[in-house]
Scaffold this motif. Sequence first.
Motif, PDB file in Angstrom:
ATOM      1  N   GLU A  33       0.833  -1.201   0.000  1.00  0.00           N
ATOM      2  CA  GLU A  33       0.000   0.000   0.000  1.00  0.00           C
ATOM      3  C   GLU A  33       0.873   1.258   0.000  1.00  0.00           C
ATOM      4  O   GLU A  33       0.587   2.230  -0.714  1.00  0.00           O
ATOM      5  N   ALA A  34       1.947   1.231   0.787  1.00  0.00           N
ATOM      6  CA  ALA A  34       2.867   2.377   0.828  1.00  0.00           C
ATOM      7  C   ALA A  34       3.508   2.589  -0.538  1.00  0.00           C
ATOM      8  O   ALA A  34       3.611   3.727  -1.025  1.00  0.00           O
ATOM      9  N   LEU A  35       3.952   1.506  -1.186  1.00  0.00           N
ATOM     10  CA  LEU A  35       4.536   1.613  -2.520  1.00  0.00           C
ATOM     11  C   LEU A  35       3.533   2.178  -3.518  1.00  0.00           C
ATOM     12  O   LEU A  35       3.869   3.019  -4.347  1.00  0.00           O
ATOM     13  N   LYS A  36       2.299   1.710  -3.437  1.00  0.00           N
ATOM     14  CA  LYS A  36       1.254   2.182  -4.352  1.00  0.00           C
ATOM     15  C   LYS A  36       1.010   3.677  -4.174  1.00  0.00           C
ATOM     16  O   LYS A  36       0.969   4.430  -5.152  1.00  0.00           O
ATOM     17  N   ARG A  37       0.885   4.128  -2.929  1.00  0.00           N
ATOM     18  CA  ARG A  37       0.639   5.558  -2.674  1.00  0.00           C
ATOM     19  C   ARG A  37       1.815   6.404  -3.142  1.00  0.00           C
ATOM     20  O   ARG A  37       1.632   7.451  -3.769  1.00  0.00           O
ATOM     21  N   GLU A  38       3.028   5.958  -2.821  1.00  0.00           N
ATOM     22  CA  GLU A  38       4.209   6.708  -3.254  1.00  0.00           C
ATOM     23  C   GLU A  38       4.289   6.731  -4.783  1.00  0.00           C
ATOM     24  O   GLU A  38       4.606   7.758  -5.387  1.00  0.00           O
ATOM     25  N   GLY A  39       3.987   5.589  -5.414  1.00  0.00           N
ATOM     26  CA  GLY A  39       4.016   5.513  -6.877  1.00  0.00           C
ATOM     27  C   GLY A  39       3.040   6.478  -7.521  1.00  0.00           C
ATOM     28  O   GLY A  39       3.366   7.139  -8.511  1.00  0.00           O
ATOM     29  N   GLU A  40       1.851   6.579  -6.968  1.00  0.00           N
ATOM     30  CA  GLU A  40       0.852   7.517  -7.499  1.00  0.00           C
ATOM     31  C   GLU A  40       1.362   8.953  -7.412  1.00  0.00           C
ATOM     32  O   GLU A  40       1.190   9.743  -8.348  1.00  0.00           O
ATOM     33  N   GLU A  41       1.990   9.296  -6.284  1.00  0.00           N
ATOM     34  CA  GLU A  41       2.535  10.654  -6.113  1.00  0.00           C
ATOM     35  C   GLU A  41       3.698  10.906  -7.072  1.00  0.00           C
ATOM     36  O   GLU A  41       3.809  11.996  -7.647  1.00  0.00           O
ATOM     37  N   LEU A  42       4.562   9.908  -7.243  1.00  0.00           N
ATOM     38  CA  LEU A  42       5.688  10.056  -8.178  1.00  0.00           C
ATOM     39  C   LEU A  42       5.178  10.290  -9.599  1.00  0.00           C
ATOM     40  O   LEU A  42       5.668  11.176 -10.303  1.00  0.00           O
ATOM     41  N   ILE A  43       4.213   9.503 -10.014  1.00  0.00           N
ATOM     42  CA  ILE A  43       3.678   9.641 -11.376  1.00  0.00           C
ATOM     43  C   ILE A  43       3.057  11.020 -11.570  1.00  0.00           C
ATOM     44  O   ILE A  43       3.250  11.661 -12.601  1.00  0.00           O
ATOM     45  N   ARG A  44       2.333  11.516 -10.578  1.00  0.00           N
ATOM     46  CA  ARG A  44       1.746  12.868 -10.680  1.00  0.00           C
ATOM     47  C   ARG A  44       2.834  13.941 -10.776  1.00  0.00           C
ATOM     48  O   ARG A  44       2.612  14.983 -11.391  1.00  0.00           O
ATOM     49  N   ALA A  45       3.984  13.697 -10.183  1.00  0.00           N
ATOM     50  CA  ALA A  45       5.056  14.699 -10.157  1.00  0.00           C
ATOM     51  C   ALA A  45       5.933  14.671 -11.410  1.00  0.00           C
ATOM     52  O   ALA A  45       6.737  15.585 -11.613  1.00  0.00           O
ATOM     53  N   LEU A  46       5.784  13.655 -12.262  1.00  0.00           N
ATOM     54  CA  LEU A  46       6.629  13.566 -13.456  1.00  0.00           C
ATOM     55  C   LEU A  46       6.345  14.708 -14.416  1.00  0.00           C
ATOM     56  O   LEU A  46       5.195  15.110 -14.588  1.00  0.00           O
ATOM     57  N   PRO A  47       7.390  15.227 -15.048  1.00  0.00           N
ATOM     58  CA  PRO A  47       7.178  16.294 -16.029  1.00  0.00           C
ATOM     59  C   PRO A  47       6.435  15.761 -17.249  1.00  0.00           C
ATOM     60  O   PRO A  47       6.532  14.577 -17.586  1.00  0.00           O
ATOM     61  N   CYS A  83      14.485  14.421 -16.174  1.00  0.00           N
ATOM     62  CA  CYS A  83      14.065  14.141 -14.805  1.00  0.00           C
ATOM     63  C   CYS A  83      14.610  12.774 -14.394  1.00  0.00           C
ATOM     64  O   CYS A  83      14.384  11.774 -15.082  1.00  0.00           O
ATOM     65  N   PHE A  84      15.351  12.733 -13.297  1.00  0.00           N
ATOM     66  CA  PHE A  84      15.803  11.475 -12.719  1.00  0.00           C
ATOM     67  C   PHE A  84      14.863  11.144 -11.570  1.00  0.00           C
ATOM     68  O   PHE A  84      14.647  11.966 -10.685  1.00  0.00           O
ATOM     69  N   VAL A  85      14.308   9.948 -11.581  1.00  0.00           N
ATOM     70  CA  VAL A  85      13.368   9.512 -10.552  1.00  0.00           C
ATOM     71  C   VAL A  85      14.078   8.539  -9.622  1.00  0.00           C
ATOM     72  O   VAL A  85      14.672   7.564 -10.079  1.00  0.00           O
ATOM     73  N   ILE A  86      13.993   8.817  -8.320  1.00  0.00           N
ATOM     74  CA  ILE A  86      14.573   7.944  -7.305  1.00  0.00           C
ATOM     75  C   ILE A  86      13.465   7.611  -6.322  1.00  0.00           C
ATOM     76  O   ILE A  86      12.823   8.505  -5.770  1.00  0.00           O
ATOM     77  N   GLY A  87      13.245   6.341  -6.105  1.00  0.00           N
ATOM     78  CA  GLY A  87      12.191   5.914  -5.183  1.00  0.00           C
ATOM     79  C   GLY A  87      12.615   6.042  -3.735  1.00  0.00           C
ATOM     80  O   GLY A  87      13.732   6.438  -3.414  1.00  0.00           O
ATOM     81  N   GLY A  88      11.707   5.675  -2.871  1.00  0.00           N
ATOM     82  CA  GLY A  88      11.956   5.721  -1.436  1.00  0.00           C
ATOM     83  C   GLY A  88      12.638   4.452  -0.941  1.00  0.00           C
ATOM     84  O   GLY A  88      13.093   3.625  -1.734  1.00  0.00           O
ATOM     85  N   PRO A  89      12.697   4.275   0.371  1.00  0.00           N
ATOM     86  CA  PRO A  89      13.415   3.144   0.955  1.00  0.00           C
ATOM     87  C   PRO A  89      12.790   1.783   0.634  1.00  0.00           C
ATOM     88  O   PRO A  89      13.460   0.763   0.731  1.00  0.00           O
ATOM     89  N   LEU A  90      11.537   1.775   0.202  1.00  0.00           N
ATOM     90  CA  LEU A  90      10.874   0.511  -0.145  1.00  0.00           C
ATOM     91  C   LEU A  90      11.073   0.131  -1.601  1.00  0.00           C
ATOM     92  O   LEU A  90      10.637  -0.920  -2.045  1.00  0.00           O
ATOM     93  N   GLY A  91      11.712   1.007  -2.356  1.00  0.00           N
ATOM     94  CA  GLY A  91      11.877   0.766  -3.782  1.00  0.00           C
ATOM     95  C   GLY A  91      10.900   1.614  -4.571  1.00  0.00           C
ATOM     96  O   GLY A  91      10.488   2.678  -4.122  1.00  0.00           O
ATOM     97  N   VAL A  92      10.518   1.119  -5.743  1.00  0.00           N
ATOM     98  CA  VAL A  92       9.640   1.864  -6.634  1.00  0.00           C
ATOM     99  C   VAL A  92       8.484   0.950  -7.055  1.00  0.00           C
ATOM    100  O   VAL A  92       8.691  -0.217  -7.384  1.00  0.00           O
ATOM    101  N   ALA A  93       7.292   1.495  -7.061  1.00  0.00           N
ATOM    102  CA  ALA A  93       6.103   0.734  -7.449  1.00  0.00           C
ATOM    103  C   ALA A  93       6.188   0.320  -8.921  1.00  0.00           C
ATOM    104  O   ALA A  93       6.772   1.020  -9.753  1.00  0.00           O
ATOM    105  N   ASP A  94       5.578  -0.819  -9.221  1.00  0.00           N
ATOM    106  CA  ASP A  94       5.555  -1.298 -10.606  1.00  0.00           C
ATOM    107  C   ASP A  94       4.918  -0.283 -11.544  1.00  0.00           C
ATOM    108  O   ASP A  94       5.325  -0.174 -12.698  1.00  0.00           O
ATOM    109  N   GLU A  95       3.943   0.473 -11.062  1.00  0.00           N
ATOM    110  CA  GLU A  95       3.292   1.484 -11.902  1.00  0.00           C
ATOM    111  C   GLU A  95       4.298   2.534 -12.374  1.00  0.00           C
ATOM    112  O   GLU A  95       4.232   3.013 -13.500  1.00  0.00           O
ATOM    113  N   VAL A  96       5.228   2.899 -11.490  1.00  0.00           N
ATOM    114  CA  VAL A  96       6.263   3.860 -11.863  1.00  0.00           C
ATOM    115  C   VAL A  96       7.206   3.218 -12.880  1.00  0.00           C
ATOM    116  O   VAL A  96       7.549   3.820 -13.898  1.00  0.00           O
TER     117      VAL A  96
END
Length: 103
Positions: A33-47, A83-96
């Motif tokens: 769930e944490a990965l999914k939420r972070e992934g959604e935020e990362l995708i929204r932040a992409l240029p 844009c370089f994308v770096i995930g959090g400590p749990l890694g990066v969601a598959d969606e990203v």
Amino acid sequence: DGEREYLARFTKDLRVEIRELGLSMPDSMPREEALKREGEELIRALPQRGRTILLDQAGSQLDSSGFATLLDGILLSGMAETCFVIGGPLGVADEVKNTVKEK
């Protein structure tokens, strides 16, 4: 501070912006769930334009020289934004991983 020293090595013609999402996740939140939420935020932040590269353990492995060559290629390409994308400590969601094609 290592970050400042490293960024000072770039040319004056290169603008670097570091954006952290600053998400707070409760420790009790399940990993997926944490990965999914972070992934959604990362995708929204992409240029919307430019080149996006995911820095991921499963992606291309570059040493310092290889990374410098990558940066040179980006600068010489004339592309206005990368844009370089770096995930959090749990890694990066598959969606990203599926959204960002270059790894």
